[in-house]
Design a protein around this motif. Structure first.
Motif, mmCIF file in Angstrom:
data_model
loop_
_atom_site.group_PDB
_atom_site.id
_atom_site.type_symbol
_atom_site.label_atom_id
_atom_site.label_comp_id
_atom_site.label_asym_id
_atom_site.label_seq_id
_atom_site.Cartn_x
_atom_site.Cartn_y
_atom_site.Cartn_z
ATOM 1 N N PHE A 11 0.834 -1.199 0.000
ATOM 2 C CA PHE A 11 0.000 0.000 0.000
ATOM 3 C C PHE A 11 0.871 1.252 0.000
ATOM 4 O O PHE A 11 0.614 2.195 -0.752
ATOM 5 N N GLY A 45 2.181 1.776 -3.408
ATOM 6 C CA GLY A 45 1.157 2.381 -4.260
ATOM 7 C C GLY A 45 1.041 3.875 -4.017
ATOM 8 O O GLY A 45 0.947 4.665 -4.961
ATOM 9 N N GLN A 46 1.071 4.278 -2.749
ATOM 10 C CA GLN A 46 0.985 5.700 -2.426
ATOM 11 C C GLN A 46 2.189 6.469 -2.970
ATOM 12 O O GLN A 46 2.043 7.596 -3.437
ATOM 13 N N TYR A 62 -1.362 -1.145 -5.642
ATOM 14 C CA TYR A 62 -2.611 -1.159 -4.876
ATOM 15 C C TYR A 62 -3.335 -2.490 -5.040
ATOM 16 O O TYR A 62 -3.893 -3.024 -4.088
ATOM 17 N N ALA A 100 -6.938 0.340 -0.367
ATOM 18 C CA ALA A 100 -6.245 -0.180 -1.545
ATOM 19 C C ALA A 100 -7.169 -0.162 -2.765
ATOM 20 O O ALA A 100 -6.750 0.223 -3.864
ATOM 21 N N GLY A 132 -7.466 3.403 -3.879
ATOM 22 C CA GLY A 132 -6.241 3.804 -4.575
ATOM 23 C C GLY A 132 -6.150 3.192 -5.957
ATOM 24 O O GLY A 132 -5.736 3.849 -6.921
#
Length: 170
Positions: free
Chosen positions: A90, A93-94, A109, A125, A128
């Motif tokens: 996660f 992904g951010q 994500y 997730a 996102g």
């Protein structure tokens, strides 16, 4: 799980890009890896737990230091699978989303969701993933991802509604 169309890990591999978890970390924070900084006493670098590394990565993310956040996430992912793995995915992904690297963010994500589909960050997730797919122009897949958030947590409700509107979901 949701199929993210041409942005799935398999599709990314066909394009010569590997899913986030398969990429080596840019810097080894993990036990046995390189030290992230000073303190180099006679015993070498101290072993850091995945939790400590993720705390540093989240602090970097808060400072908008996306490269440091990515490095922290990848270093956790380079270690053995643990309960921290979905949180690292996660965070990865951010870090990609912060740089508007939507394709990599979508894969990260999706990996985070697949790693813990009922975990505490599962809805985050999916949200996102949907935002990344919208960034890629794939609104149909974004709506599929958003459809998996049947009853959003109260803190996500407004964001889910906004993303559904942005994607033009029915």
């Amino acid at each position: 799980t949701v199929t993210v169309g041409r942005w799935s890990p398999a599709a990314m591999a066909k394009r010569g890009r590997t899913p986030a978890a398969a990429r080596p970390p840019a810097l080894g924070f993990w036990a046995g890896g390189a030290s992230s900084g000073g303190g180099g006493g006679a015993g070498g670098a101290a072993v850091r737990t995945p939790t400590q590394i993720l705390q540093d990565g989240n602090a970097a993310l808060a400072r908008r230091d996306y490269a440091a956040a990515e490095t922290a996430a990848k270093s956790v992912l380079a270690g053995p699978k643990s309960s921290s793995t979905p949180a690292a995915q996660f965070l990865l992904g951010q870090s990609y989303a912060g740089r508007r690297d939507w394709a990599h963010a979508a894969v990260a994500y999706d990996d985070a969701y697949r790693g813990a589909p009922t975990g505490p960050r599962a809805q985050d997730a999916q949200l996102g993933l949907a935002a990344s797919l919208i960034g890629l122009g794939d609104k149909t897949s974004a709506c599929q991802a958003l459809s998996l958030i049947r009853t959003p947590r109260p803190d996500l409700r407004d964001r889910v509604i906004a993303e559904r509107q942005r994607a033009g979901c029915r």
